[in-house]
Enzyme design. Sequence first.
Site, short mmCIF file in Angstrom:
data_model
loop_
_atom_site.label_atom_id
_atom_site.label_comp_id
_atom_site.label_asym_id
_atom_site.label_seq_id
_atom_site.Cartn_x
_atom_site.Cartn_y
_atom_site.Cartn_z
N GLY A 10 -2.04 24.47 71.02
CA GLY A 10 -3.49 24.28 71.06
C GLY A 10 -4.18 25.61 71.29
O GLY A 10 -3.53 26.64 71.49
N ASP A 31 4.39 20.61 71.19
CA ASP A 31 3.06 20.24 70.68
C ASP A 31 3.28 19.30 69.49
O ASP A 31 4.16 19.54 68.67
CB ASP A 31 2.30 21.50 70.24
N LEU A 76 -0.87 20.94 79.37
CA LEU A 76 -2.16 21.07 78.67
C LEU A 76 -2.32 20.03 77.57
O LEU A 76 -3.41 19.90 77.01
CB LEU A 76 -2.29 22.47 78.05
N TYR A 149 -12.70 9.76 78.56
CA TYR A 149 -12.03 11.04 78.69
C TYR A 149 -12.05 11.50 80.15
O TYR A 149 -11.02 11.82 80.74
CB TYR A 149 -12.70 12.07 77.79
N LYS A 153 -8.84 11.75 82.69
CA LYS A 153 -8.43 13.00 83.32
C LYS A 153 -8.52 12.88 84.85
O LYS A 153 -7.75 13.51 85.57
CB LYS A 153 -9.29 14.17 82.83
#
Length: 321
Positions: A10, A31, A76, A149, A153
């Site tokens: 990313g 990824d 991440l 979202y 998180k």
Amino acid sequence: MKALITGGAGFIGSYLAEELLKRNYHVWVIDDLSTGRIENIDALKSNNKFNYIIDTIMNKNLMAELVDRSSVIFHLAAAVGVQLIVDQPVKTIETNIKGTEVVLELAEKKQKKVVIASTSEIYGKSSQIPFTENGDMLFGPTIRSRWSYAVSKAIDEFLGLAYYYEKKLPVAITRLFNTVGPRQTGRYGMVIPRFIKQALNNESLTVYGDGNQSRCFTYVGDVVTAIADVSELKEAFGQVYNIGSTEEITIKDLAEKIIKMTGSKSKIEFIPYEKAYSSGFEDMNRRIPDISKIGKLTGYKPSVNLEEILKRTIEYMRNAD
Ligand code: UDP
């Protein structure tokens, strides 16, 4: 030292890989290229301390092997970008929560350090500016998918801290504010690459709402230095850190600045939120971090201002195609 970066192809992950290689780490990246891009890590492939695997972090057997080989895991991998979140709420919730569960469960078995990348979205609609790590979160209703979202998180943060308290796992949380720089794509909604692309093509810059909402943009290089520093400091575990900049700009001023800096003939077009995203979309009006906690820990101070960030990103995008 051996690091595993989930989401390492990313935008932010690839800069973190670069930073860790500079610090002489062996770096493994996993990824699934859902939002990451192989081009982001092209330049790293020739480094013999760098390895990558294109697969999902939900592949538990593979992840067990990768975690086993690492001394620290930078988590991440996540669904990111407001546009993506609005379009694919199921994927957002599942990727963010299940992915973090996998990472923490496996890390706990081998007692490996974990740094979780979280987000300034955590503060939601809070008006307690500047946002401090212990400030309240204020979310909108569940019928508005944008909030999925932030809430997903938030669960990741709760889970990470629960592992720290209950299982003594060294977990640190970094809350990243708007992180920008060369290689970021505008495909998932991010405003700076979108505006620069529009300006370079002499198309209208699409300012959502009245453009009076503001953000503080941070250079990706500063962000990854801070993340790497956090992972190396014992005091950071069990803690949450804001990482961002305090240089505030309204989106309308940002559009004007980009038009000027690119010498573009573009005009600004104001687009109502419900047209840009979905009906009832709620935006954050202001988002300014308090960065004193990370400053005390690592000496962190943003080193690249907005002007310079834009210069570098414009230069990159001019030469990209
Ligand atoms: N935005 C905009 N035009 C665009 C994309 C984004 O005006 O084409 C606005 C968006 O509504 C928000 C700000 O720019 O107020 C930053 O958006 P971004 O998606 O980059 O990050 P966010 O802070 O929303 O996570």
